[in-house]
Scaffold this active site. Structure first.
Site, PDB file in Angstrom:
ATOM      1  N   ASP A  28      36.375 107.061  65.435  1.00  0.00           N
ATOM      2  CA  ASP A  28      37.324 106.200  66.142  1.00  0.00           C
ATOM      3  C   ASP A  28      37.688 104.996  65.277  1.00  0.00           C
ATOM      4  O   ASP A  28      38.848 104.580  65.229  1.00  0.00           O
ATOM      5  CB  ASP A  28      36.727 105.733  67.467  1.00  0.00           C
TER       6      ASP A  28
ATOM      7  N   LYS B 227      38.425 113.820  57.626  1.00  0.00           N
ATOM      8  CA  LYS B 227      37.276 112.938  57.429  1.00  0.00           C
ATOM      9  C   LYS B 227      36.119 113.733  56.821  1.00  0.00           C
ATOM     10  O   LYS B 227      35.722 114.767  57.356  1.00  0.00           O
ATOM     11  CB  LYS B 227      36.865 112.331  58.772  1.00  0.00           C
TER      12      LYS B 227
END
Length: 314
Positions: free
Chosen positions: A263, A230
């Protein structure tokens, strides 16, 4: 309940009290109750997309534990393996309110919680193997020595049974005894996962490498079949051995709160891969859900339903 599950996860849920106004927490008079927990955020997100999800944990037999259990169960998550334990406490946290997109102040009160007392004895093999996929994170593993061993056991059991395992490094350095212990523990867990999902700065701290390509190679060498890194507003990088590439982030007009974005990203990637989507498409879905997550104050408000996902063409 003996029906098959798509995904299972073990982890600590905490009651989150979100400040109703900006400023130091000690000056805030009004707080709003929310659920918090990396694993439960992902469980809720996957359940909203129609997947059958199970969550295993321990909560105190107190008002906070009952609130969390009812809230997470109301999302359609199988909580049949969540124990409410008399005499033990449920973890909680206070979260500051920010209005400029910066990381909010978070104050944890989780030491000695019911979930921290979990161990391999709390892992029900039969329940676990009803699922085709396990999602694990570095948060639950760091809570205690027992939760670390429980994490290792769930990952081992699933891999031995031919199931897939995803692992979000999700670092919480203050929960580990030392930085070296954190690196060693995270690498042990990552070596038991099929899909590893670190953030760029996490990957740099854990591996000593600087570039996404090198970080991905590090975890591929540990045994991961797919590594997705990420990159925040820059998107994400993926490497599954056969192909590598960058996926751009989704534009966001205003960042409200970055907590929970990782998440949401995991929800997108996991759901897409379990549905048979190609890796690049799965990372794109992850980036889209992660972008939704930063535009709301709570951890789960931005997680979409299947209908919303269809409207977006994802």
């Amino acid at each position: 309940m003996n029906e098959a599950l798509d995904v299972v996860t073990l982890g600590e849920a905490m009651m989150m009290l979100v400040a109703g106004q900006p400023g130091p927490l000690e000056q805030v008079d009004v707080f709003h109750k929310r659920t918090a927990g990396a694993e439960t955020n992902v469980a809720i997100g996957l359940a909203r997309l129609g997947l059958k999800v199970g969550w295993g944990s321990r909560l105190g037999q107190d008002s906070m534990g009952r609130y969390l259990l009812a809230s997470i169960r109301s999302e359609g998550v199988d909580c049949s393996h969540v124990a409410l334990v008399a005499g033990e406490r449920t973890g909680m946290l206070f979260k500051g309110l920010v209005e400029d997109g910066s990381d909010p102040l978070v104050e944890y009160h989780r030491a000695g919680s019911a979930a921290s007392r979990m161990s391999p004895a709390d892992v029900d093999r039969n329940w676990l193997l009803r699922a085709r996929h396990l999602h694990a994170t570095g948060v639950f593993a760091a809570v205690s020595a027992g939760s670390f061993q429980a994490s290792l056991q769930t990952m081992r059991l699933m891999r031995e049974a031919g199931r897939t395992v995803s692992f979000d490094t999700n670092l919480r350095p203050t929960l580990w005894a030392s930085e070296d212990a954190m690196r060693s523990g995270i690498h042990q867990l990552a070596a038991r996962a099929d899909w590893v999902l670190p953030g760029l700065e996490e990957g740099r701290l854990l591996t000593g490498e600087r570039q996404p390509e090198a970080i991905a190679r590090f975890y591929r060498d540990l045994g991961a079949r797919l590594v997705v890194i990420k990159l925040g507003p820059e998107g994400a990088y993926y490497d599954d051995g056969a192909q590598q590439g960058y996926v751009p982030a989704c534009p966001v007009d205003r960042v409200i709160d970055t907590v929970g974005a990782g998440d949401g990203f995991a929800v997108g990637v996991i759901s897409a891969l379990l549905e048979g989507m190609d890796v690049r498409g799965a990372v794109g879905r992850g980036a889209w859900i992660g972008a939704r997550a930063v535009q709301v104050r709570g951890d789960t408000e931005g997680l979409p339903t299947r209908a919303i996902l269809r409207q977006a063409g994802l």
